[in-house]
Enzyme design. Sequence first.
Site, mmCIF file in Angstrom:
data_model
loop_
_atom_site.group_PDB
_atom_site.id
_atom_site.type_symbol
_atom_site.label_atom_id
_atom_site.label_comp_id
_atom_site.label_asym_id
_atom_site.label_seq_id
_atom_site.Cartn_x
_atom_site.Cartn_y
_atom_site.Cartn_z
ATOM 1 N N LYS A 106 0.838 -1.200 0.000
ATOM 2 C CA LYS A 106 0.000 0.000 0.000
ATOM 3 C C LYS A 106 0.868 1.243 0.000
ATOM 4 C CE LYS A 106 -4.046 -1.566 2.519
ATOM 5 N NZ LYS A 106 -4.985 -1.311 3.575
ATOM 6 N N ARG A 107 1.969 1.133 0.702
ATOM 7 C CA ARG A 107 2.847 2.299 0.833
ATOM 8 C C ARG A 107 3.502 2.693 -0.483
ATOM 9 N NH1 ARG A 107 3.465 -0.504 5.272
ATOM 10 N NH2 ARG A 107 5.218 -1.656 4.418
#
Length: 513
Positions: free
Chosen positions: A266-267
């Site tokens: 996600k990062r």
Amino acid sequence: MEREVRVRFAPSPTGPLHIGGVRTALYNYLLARKLGGKMLLRIEDTDQNRFVPGAEQYIMDALRWCGIEIDEGIEQGGPHAPYRQSERKPMYRQYAQQLIDSGHAYYAFDTAEDLDAMRARLTAAKVPNPQYNSITRAQMRNSLTLPEDEVKQLLESGAQYVIRLKVPRKEEIRFNDLIRGWVVVHSSAVDDKVLMKSDGMPTYHLANIVDDHLMEITHVIRGEEWLPSAPLHVLLYRYLGWEATMPQFAHLPLLLKPDGTGKLSKRDGDKLGFPVFPLEWHGTDAETGQPTVSSGYRESGYLPEAFINFLAFLGWNPGTQQELFSMQDLIDTFTIERVSKSPARFDQNKVRWYNEQYLRAKPDAELAHYLIQELHTQGLAVPQEKAEQIAALVKERATFPADLAKEAQLFFQRSTTYDEQVISKKWNAPVAAALAAFAQELTTAPDTTPDGIKALLTQVVEGQGMKLGQVLQALRVAVTGAAAGPDLMHIMHILGAPETAQRIQLAVEKLAA
Ligand code: GLU
């Protein structure tokens, strides 16, 4: 009697759903539909600290956009409602109690300082992975080490405690994973996980097992990151007396970054140059508190069919050459056995390729509809028939719907510049004369179909002692300004004879100056 197949997608609403999560939901859905079962959406929100407003709605919107239909869930309801774990809180306590009563769980009264001290002690003794487990629990403050009356007194006085699973010291825990085969883990590698927190909330492990059991889940299909938790889950099924109906496990392969250097996370946000989320996400930067926007497949112009087809192939293949699969095709073809054990690499070119295939396969009328709307926002009114002609012509050059409108600009705007390279190489007096003659003829031509125009052009050019190949590029630049584009005869046909002739005359005048 055969049990009805029941699968669940059980995200925690801690942020937007990442494409790996969508793939997990997709494989669950495909299996449910293929086997005539049910697909559940359960929101696992027991960790209140990680709750992110809007995430739950985002998850549901994303699944809907993808065409993943939910049979039972927080919106749909169902026989096992509620489907949000925070609303099921009172249900979990009794199972933790059951485990305590049967000797498989215990109260632990250790403070944060006690736990830190234990870790420091073990680290000093060079224990590689300090844990609260079958060995270390003997030195801690819990209902296994403290005298019974002290435990009773602590509980009655309202002392803070957690409930931990009592993992056996020497036991082999085995289960058959549908993708990985037999997984065998020694219990000494499993720690005494907290089942119930001091605030009375169950942890993920307890709530997940209790709910999968109560909701009659038959298959747990989830990401590889949950594989280390599976032995613990197997113990919970056993100790709660539910082993006979324990779901079958399938742990999906990891999704890697395009260069294969690690998990796609996600990062990664927009750092890698492509979205990692299905829909755009409006969040807040954890450090600065500033609003952030992460791009989504939907807003970037991907079609849900293309996105889903692409995702299905990240970790699964049908074993044939066929690459284009509608959702129904996927449902018909999908089997867990063909899901790969090895990680799948994200491939940006492939997802674009899928989008092109699905975009170009759409009926021209549908593409025209999109084009009309898009051009309307630019103040251009285009009749359906013309929009269809344009869409049919330019779609071969489009990856996203927005490309259709970009490619269509040449029909509505005369170019103010001419490709310099082509002009310097291909533009000369005889070419200009031939094109001027063609423009002249075109204004009175009886046949302005693409073939008619081509015949006329050939006739004029050859009449001037030249070959078609000598003028074509110059003509394209005169009509469109650019060195490349869709089929030129079709462009001139759609533009119509008067406009085409005018553009050529204009170029001849401008370039002569
Ligand atoms: N709540 C877990 C997650 O966020 C579910 C894992 C599972 O499917 O058991 O992924």
